[in-house]
Scaffold this motif. Structure first.
Motif, short mmCIF file in Angstrom:
data_model
loop_
_atom_site.label_atom_id
_atom_site.label_comp_id
_atom_site.label_asym_id
_atom_site.label_seq_id
_atom_site.Cartn_x
_atom_site.Cartn_y
_atom_site.Cartn_z
N ARG A 43 -6.74 3.87 9.51
CA ARG A 43 -7.44 2.66 9.95
C ARG A 43 -7.62 1.69 8.78
N GLN A 44 -7.94 2.23 7.62
CA GLN A 44 -8.11 1.40 6.43
C GLN A 44 -6.77 0.83 5.95
N VAL A 45 -5.74 1.65 6.01
CA VAL A 45 -4.40 1.17 5.64
C VAL A 45 -3.99 0.02 6.56
N GLU A 46 -4.25 0.18 7.85
CA GLU A 46 -3.92 -0.87 8.80
C GLU A 46 -4.65 -2.17 8.46
N ALA A 47 -5.90 -2.07 8.06
CA ALA A 47 -6.70 -3.25 7.76
C ALA A 47 -6.37 -3.89 6.42
N LEU A 48 -6.03 -3.08 5.43
CA LEU A 48 -5.96 -3.57 4.04
C LEU A 48 -4.56 -3.69 3.46
N MET A 49 -3.60 -2.96 3.99
CA MET A 49 -2.30 -2.88 3.33
C MET A 49 -1.39 -4.04 3.70
N LYS A 50 -0.68 -4.52 2.68
CA LYS A 50 0.35 -5.54 2.83
C LYS A 50 1.69 -4.92 2.44
N PRO A 51 2.81 -5.53 2.84
CA PRO A 51 4.11 -4.95 2.54
C PRO A 51 4.38 -4.74 1.04
N GLU A 52 3.74 -5.52 0.18
CA GLU A 52 3.97 -5.36 -1.26
C GLU A 52 3.14 -4.24 -1.88
N ASP A 53 2.29 -3.59 -1.10
CA ASP A 53 1.39 -2.56 -1.62
C ASP A 53 2.02 -1.17 -1.62
N VAL A 54 1.38 -0.27 -2.36
CA VAL A 54 1.76 1.15 -2.37
C VAL A 54 0.57 1.97 -1.90
N ALA A 55 0.78 2.82 -0.93
CA ALA A 55 -0.22 3.80 -0.49
C ALA A 55 0.16 5.15 -1.08
N ILE A 56 -0.78 5.75 -1.80
CA ILE A 56 -0.52 7.07 -2.41
C ILE A 56 -1.45 8.09 -1.77
N GLY A 57 -0.88 8.92 -0.91
CA GLY A 57 -1.63 10.00 -0.28
C GLY A 57 -1.57 11.25 -1.15
N ILE A 58 -2.70 11.91 -1.29
CA ILE A 58 -2.79 13.10 -2.13
C ILE A 58 -3.19 14.29 -1.27
N SER A 59 -2.36 15.33 -1.27
CA SER A 59 -2.63 16.53 -0.48
C SER A 59 -2.01 17.73 -1.16
N THR A 60 -2.82 18.72 -1.51
CA THR A 60 -2.26 19.87 -2.22
C THR A 60 -1.28 20.65 -1.35
N SER A 61 -1.53 20.70 -0.04
CA SER A 61 -0.63 21.43 0.87
C SER A 61 0.51 20.55 1.36
N GLY A 62 0.28 19.23 1.35
CA GLY A 62 1.25 18.31 1.94
C GLY A 62 1.13 18.21 3.44
N ASN A 63 0.10 18.83 4.00
CA ASN A 63 -0.02 18.91 5.46
C ASN A 63 -1.28 18.26 6.03
N SER A 64 -2.02 17.52 5.23
CA SER A 64 -3.26 16.92 5.70
C SER A 64 -2.98 15.87 6.77
N GLY A 65 -3.56 16.06 7.95
CA GLY A 65 -3.31 15.14 9.06
C GLY A 65 -3.74 13.72 8.77
N SER A 66 -4.89 13.55 8.12
CA SER A 66 -5.37 12.20 7.82
C SER A 66 -4.48 11.50 6.80
N VAL A 67 -3.92 12.25 5.88
CA VAL A 67 -3.02 11.68 4.88
C VAL A 67 -1.68 11.31 5.52
N ILE A 68 -1.14 12.21 6.33
CA ILE A 68 0.15 11.95 7.00
C ILE A 68 0.06 10.71 7.87
N LYS A 69 -0.99 10.59 8.66
CA LYS A 69 -1.13 9.45 9.57
C LYS A 69 -1.24 8.14 8.79
#
Length: 196
Positions: free
Chosen positions: A103-129
């Motif tokens: 929801r925050q990515v939808e509100a704040l992110m622009k095409p020139e931005d980078v989103a960096i998700g951090i997950s030790t397992s790589g399987n976090s649902g909130s990070v993947i979405k």
């Protein structure tokens, strides 16, 4: 168990993880640096997010870029999506926990931005979405993961994967990699005076 022996074993495991990670992530780390550098040059920002210890890492790394890592100079645009308790709890309550970052990515992110998700397992649902949302916006969806990269493989690019199954060791590598990222970005984009 003797605490000194235990500590020696912890250091040995850490050192082994450092050695295996160093070679495994060289290319993906370089790609992450370039993506973030392009974002800053384009007037974009870096959005960090994760859960638990990874949430703390997100806040830590955003602070290094906005305030300083080694030198005093211009602020670099970064934000941790893990800090607004009203937003996080409203979204978890009204939508679902998996939406808290998307929801925050939808509100704040622009095409020139980078989103960096951090997950030790790589399987976090909130990070993947959130990474999927970043891709849909046309921004760069990047990640720090562990183990085999989990479900972040194919969603995050670049994806820096620490080849370990031990959560603590993965977290230690994530902060080392995050510090290295901040150092590189500062050297490129924050000419300034060495901090004391």
């Amino acid at each position: 168990m003797d605490p000194r022996q235990f500590l020696a074993e912890q250091f040995a495991e850490h050192e082994q993880t450092v050695a295996t990670t160093r070679d495994a992530v060289a290319e993906s780390f370089a790609a992450l640096v370039e993506a973030c550098s392009r974002a800053i040059e384009a007037g974009g920002k870096i959005l960090f997010f994760g859960n638990g210890g990874s949430a703390a890492d997100a806040q830590h790394l955003a602070a290094e870029l906005v305030v300083r890592y080694r030198v005093n100079g211009r602020a670099l645009a970064a934000i941790a999506l893990t800090t607004d308790t009203s937003l996080l709890t409203a979204c978890a309550n009204d939508f679902s926990y998996d939406d808290i970052f998307a929801r925050q990515v939808e509100a704040l992110m622009k095409p020139e931005d980078v989103a960096i998700g951090i997950s030790t397992s790589g399987n976090s649902g909130s990070v993947i979405k959130a990474l999927e949302t970043a891709r849909a916006i046309g921004g760069t969806a990047a990640g720090l993961a562990g183990r085999d990269g989990g479900k972040m493989v194919g969603v995050a690019d670049p994806l820096v994967v620490v080849p370990s199954t031990v959560t603590a060791r993965i977290q230690e590598m994530h902060i080392l990699l995050g510090h290295a990222l901040c150092d590189m970005l500062e050297k490129r984009h924050r000419p300034g005076v060495q901090a004391h």
